[in-house]
Design a protein around this motif. Structure first.
Motif, PDB file in Angstrom:
ATOM      1  N   ASP A 118       1.972  -1.427  14.913  1.00  0.00           N
ATOM      2  CA  ASP A 118       2.627  -1.536  13.615  1.00  0.00           C
ATOM      3  C   ASP A 118       3.683  -2.628  13.715  1.00  0.00           C
ATOM      4  O   ASP A 118       4.029  -3.090  14.819  1.00  0.00           O
ATOM      5  CB  ASP A 118       3.264  -0.201  13.227  1.00  0.00           C
ATOM      6  CG  ASP A 118       3.525  -0.089  11.735  1.00  0.00           C
ATOM      7  OD1 ASP A 118       3.165  -1.019  10.980  1.00  0.00           O
ATOM      8  OD2 ASP A 118       4.117   0.922  11.313  1.00  0.00           O
ATOM      9  N   GLU A 119       4.199  -3.012  12.562  1.00  0.00           N
ATOM     10  CA  GLU A 119       5.216  -4.064  12.520  1.00  0.00           C
ATOM     11  C   GLU A 119       6.240  -3.702  11.461  1.00  0.00           C
ATOM     12  O   GLU A 119       5.925  -3.016  10.480  1.00  0.00           O
ATOM     13  CB  GLU A 119       4.572  -5.414  12.225  1.00  0.00           C
ATOM     14  CG  GLU A 119       3.707  -5.388  10.990  1.00  0.00           C
ATOM     15  CD  GLU A 119       2.504  -6.313  11.076  1.00  0.00           C
ATOM     16  OE1 GLU A 119       2.090  -6.791  10.011  1.00  0.00           O
ATOM     17  OE2 GLU A 119       1.983  -6.543  12.173  1.00  0.00           O
ATOM     18  N   GLU A 156      -3.140  -2.164   8.336  1.00  0.00           N
ATOM     19  CA  GLU A 156      -3.584  -2.972   7.199  1.00  0.00           C
ATOM     20  C   GLU A 156      -2.503  -2.952   6.126  1.00  0.00           C
ATOM     21  O   GLU A 156      -2.386  -2.005   5.348  1.00  0.00           O
ATOM     22  CB  GLU A 156      -4.895  -2.437   6.630  1.00  0.00           C
ATOM     23  CG  GLU A 156      -5.440  -3.262   5.483  1.00  0.00           C
ATOM     24  CD  GLU A 156      -6.648  -2.632   4.834  1.00  0.00           C
ATOM     25  OE1 GLU A 156      -6.798  -2.790   3.607  1.00  0.00           O
ATOM     26  OE2 GLU A 156      -7.432  -1.972   5.545  1.00  0.00           O
ATOM     27  N   LYS A 157      -1.700  -4.009   6.099  1.00  0.00           N
ATOM     28  CA  LYS A 157      -0.597  -4.081   5.142  1.00  0.00           C
ATOM     29  C   LYS A 157      -1.036  -4.615   3.785  1.00  0.00           C
ATOM     30  O   LYS A 157      -0.533  -4.191   2.741  1.00  0.00           O
ATOM     31  CB  LYS A 157       0.501  -5.000   5.686  1.00  0.00           C
ATOM     32  CG  LYS A 157       1.078  -4.590   7.034  1.00  0.00           C
ATOM     33  CD  LYS A 157       2.003  -3.403   6.915  1.00  0.00           C
ATOM     34  CE  LYS A 157       2.733  -3.167   8.239  1.00  0.00           C
ATOM     35  NZ  LYS A 157       3.566  -1.942   8.202  1.00  0.00           N
ATOM     36  N   ASP A 158      -1.958  -5.591   3.804  1.00  0.00           N
ATOM     37  CA  ASP A 158      -2.363  -6.250   2.569  1.00  0.00           C
ATOM     38  C   ASP A 158      -3.720  -6.903   2.781  1.00  0.00           C
ATOM     39  O   ASP A 158      -4.370  -6.692   3.811  1.00  0.00           O
ATOM     40  CB  ASP A 158      -1.317  -7.295   2.144  1.00  0.00           C
ATOM     41  CG  ASP A 158      -0.962  -8.256   3.269  1.00  0.00           C
ATOM     42  OD1 ASP A 158      -1.870  -8.645   4.041  1.00  0.00           O
ATOM     43  OD2 ASP A 158       0.222  -8.634   3.392  1.00  0.00           O
ATOM     44  N   THR A 159      -4.144  -7.709   1.817  1.00  0.00           N
ATOM     45  CA  THR A 159      -5.464  -8.340   1.900  1.00  0.00           C
ATOM     46  C   THR A 159      -5.557  -9.382   3.006  1.00  0.00           C
ATOM     47  O   THR A 159      -6.659  -9.811   3.362  1.00  0.00           O
ATOM     48  CB  THR A 159      -5.821  -8.996   0.562  1.00  0.00           C
ATOM     49  OG1 THR A 159      -4.792  -9.935   0.208  1.00  0.00           O
ATOM     50  CG2 THR A 159      -5.944  -7.953  -0.545  1.00  0.00           C
ATOM     51  N   HIS A 160      -4.412  -9.806   3.541  1.00  0.00           N
ATOM     52  CA  HIS A 160      -4.416 -10.807   4.618  1.00  0.00           C
ATOM     53  C   HIS A 160      -4.551 -10.177   6.004  1.00  0.00           C
ATOM     54  O   HIS A 160      -4.678 -10.890   6.997  1.00  0.00           O
ATOM     55  CB  HIS A 160      -3.131 -11.637   4.566  1.00  0.00           C
ATOM     56  CG  HIS A 160      -2.939 -12.386   3.277  1.00  0.00           C
ATOM     57  ND1 HIS A 160      -3.727 -13.454   2.911  1.00  0.00           N
ATOM     58  CD2 HIS A 160      -2.059 -12.206   2.267  1.00  0.00           C
ATOM     59  CE1 HIS A 160      -3.338 -13.906   1.728  1.00  0.00           C
ATOM     60  NE2 HIS A 160      -2.334 -13.167   1.315  1.00  0.00           N
ATOM     61  N   ALA A 198      -5.974 -10.014  11.880  1.00  0.00           N
ATOM     62  CA  ALA A 198      -6.646  -9.361  13.001  1.00  0.00           C
ATOM     63  C   ALA A 198      -7.624 -10.316  13.685  1.00  0.00           C
ATOM     64  O   ALA A 198      -7.694 -10.386  14.917  1.00  0.00           O
ATOM     65  CB  ALA A 198      -7.372  -8.107  12.518  1.00  0.00           C
ATOM     66  N   GLN A 199      -8.363 -11.061  12.890  1.00  0.00           N
ATOM     67  CA  GLN A 199      -9.314 -12.026  13.440  1.00  0.00           C
ATOM     68  C   GLN A 199      -8.590 -13.114  14.222  1.00  0.00           C
ATOM     69  O   GLN A 199      -9.009 -13.478  15.336  1.00  0.00           O
ATOM     70  CB  GLN A 199     -10.141 -12.634  12.312  1.00  0.00           C
ATOM     71  CG  GLN A 199     -11.219 -13.599  12.799  1.00  0.00           C
ATOM     72  CD  GLN A 199     -12.020 -14.169  11.632  1.00  0.00           C
ATOM     73  OE1 GLN A 199     -11.531 -14.257  10.507  1.00  0.00           O
ATOM     74  NE2 GLN A 199     -13.252 -14.564  11.900  1.00  0.00           N
ATOM     75  N   ALA A 259      -8.019  -4.315  11.663  1.00  0.00           N
ATOM     76  CA  ALA A 259      -7.007  -3.715  10.797  1.00  0.00           C
ATOM     77  C   ALA A 259      -7.558  -2.423  10.212  1.00  0.00           C
ATOM     78  O   ALA A 259      -8.714  -2.372   9.774  1.00  0.00           O
ATOM     79  CB  ALA A 259      -6.630  -4.682   9.683  1.00  0.00           C
ATOM     80  N   ILE A 260      -6.740  -1.379  10.233  1.00  0.00           N
ATOM     81  CA  ILE A 260      -7.118  -0.110   9.615  1.00  0.00           C
ATOM     82  C   ILE A 260      -5.948   0.380   8.766  1.00  0.00           C
ATOM     83  O   ILE A 260      -4.800  -0.027   8.962  1.00  0.00           O
ATOM     84  CB  ILE A 260      -7.500   0.962  10.660  1.00  0.00           C
ATOM     85  CG1 ILE A 260      -6.307   1.291  11.563  1.00  0.00           C
ATOM     86  CG2 ILE A 260      -8.721   0.530  11.458  1.00  0.00           C
ATOM     87  CD1 ILE A 260      -6.548   2.470  12.498  1.00  0.00           C
ATOM     88  N   LYS A 261      -6.234   1.261   7.836  1.00  0.00           N
ATOM     89  CA  LYS A 261      -5.183   1.850   7.015  1.00  0.00           C
ATOM     90  C   LYS A 261      -4.463   2.925   7.817  1.00  0.00           C
ATOM     91  O   LYS A 261      -5.092   3.700   8.536  1.00  0.00           O
ATOM     92  CB  LYS A 261      -5.782   2.424   5.738  1.00  0.00           C
ATOM     93  CG  LYS A 261      -6.400   1.369   4.829  1.00  0.00           C
ATOM     94  CD  LYS A 261      -6.897   1.981   3.540  1.00  0.00           C
ATOM     95  CE  LYS A 261      -7.579   0.931   2.659  1.00  0.00           C
ATOM     96  NZ  LYS A 261      -6.629  -0.121   2.239  1.00  0.00           N
ATOM     97  N   SER A 262      -3.151   2.970   7.692  1.00  0.00           N
ATOM     98  CA  SER A 262      -2.360   3.872   8.529  1.00  0.00           C
ATOM     99  C   SER A 262      -2.707   5.331   8.307  1.00  0.00           C
ATOM    100  O   SER A 262      -2.574   6.146   9.231  1.00  0.00           O
ATOM    101  CB  SER A 262      -0.867   3.641   8.298  1.00  0.00           C
ATOM    102  OG  SER A 262      -0.527   3.808   6.939  1.00  0.00           O
TER     103      SER A 262
END
Length: 223
Positions: free
Chosen positions: A10-11, A129-133, A138-139, A157-160
């Motif tokens: 996380d960040e 996964e914070k947003d569409t970016h 992740a890539q 990226a995954i949703k928390s």
């Protein structure tokens, strides 16, 4: 048989111009074969305290402080590990290093992870996964890490809400950031910080020794 470890990253206040001084990147890690046990145990703690939805630092309140204290207790009584790096954004000098903030982000994630990655194991790394970016991040991060490591099986990226351990990372990082920002008005959050400090035997914002594995914090000096 090769061991596999999962990192749930996380960040916090990581954007370049968000008005906050410190950028924090962190993770909670577990061996893959213990993952199901940890998820089930944390969900049971939730059920026993009538908690639905995600654990989040911002959700700590007087009515939920006992629940969050139990989650902290669970972390310290198990093989789960936490590591965070803290960057003072007043030291940022992207033009001097000919880099973008996104490139700097990848470099800092490398600093977070490289002390833990061993060549005789494989790793699944998940970022929030914070947003569409987030998928592009992740890539990019996977490509950056693969310059040095060829044993990263997954980086995505995954949703928390999909991960109890990513939620735990949010909780522990939130405690560090709260103290770094000099905040103390919410008594229930102070209680959780005090509980963590009792477990680690030092202030939550004091750097860890290089060899501390359970709850490791490192301040990056960019000067």
């Amino acid at each position: 048989m090769t061991k596999t470890f999962n990192f749930y990253c996380d960040e916090s206040t990581h954007l370049e111009n968000d008005g906050h001084r410190y950028m924090i990147l962190g993770y909670v890690s577990t061996s893959y074969n213990q993952l199901k046990k940890h998820n089930q145990a944390i969900r049971e703690i939730k059920r026993s305290h009538f908690i639905k939805g995600e654990m989040k630092w911002r959700s700590i309140s007087k009515s939920r402080v006992v629940f969050y204290a139990k989650v902290v207790e669970y972390f310290f009584m198990t093989d789960l590990e936490f590591r965070a790096i803290i960057i003072d954004k007043t030291q940022l000098n992207h033009s001097g290093f000919n880099q973008t903030h996104d490139e700097f982000y990848d470099k800092m994630y490398f600093q977070l992870l490289n002390k833990k990655i061993q060549f005789d194991a494989t790793y699944n790394i998940y970022i929030d996964e914070k947003d569409t970016h987030s998928y592009k991040k992740a890539q990019s991060l996977k490509q950056y890490l693969e310059r040095d490591y060829h044993n990263i099986r997954t980086l995505q990226a995954i949703k928390s809400y999909e991960s109890e351990l990513m939620q735990m990372a949010d909780l522990l990082m939130g405690a560090i950031n709260y103290k770094l920002r000099g905040l103390s008005k919410v008594a229930s959050k102070n209680t959780i910080i005090e509980k963590i400090e009792k477990e680690i035997g030092k202030p939550i914002i004091e750097p860890s020794s290089l060899y501390e594995k359970k709850f490791n914090k490192f301040f990056i000096d960019l000067k």
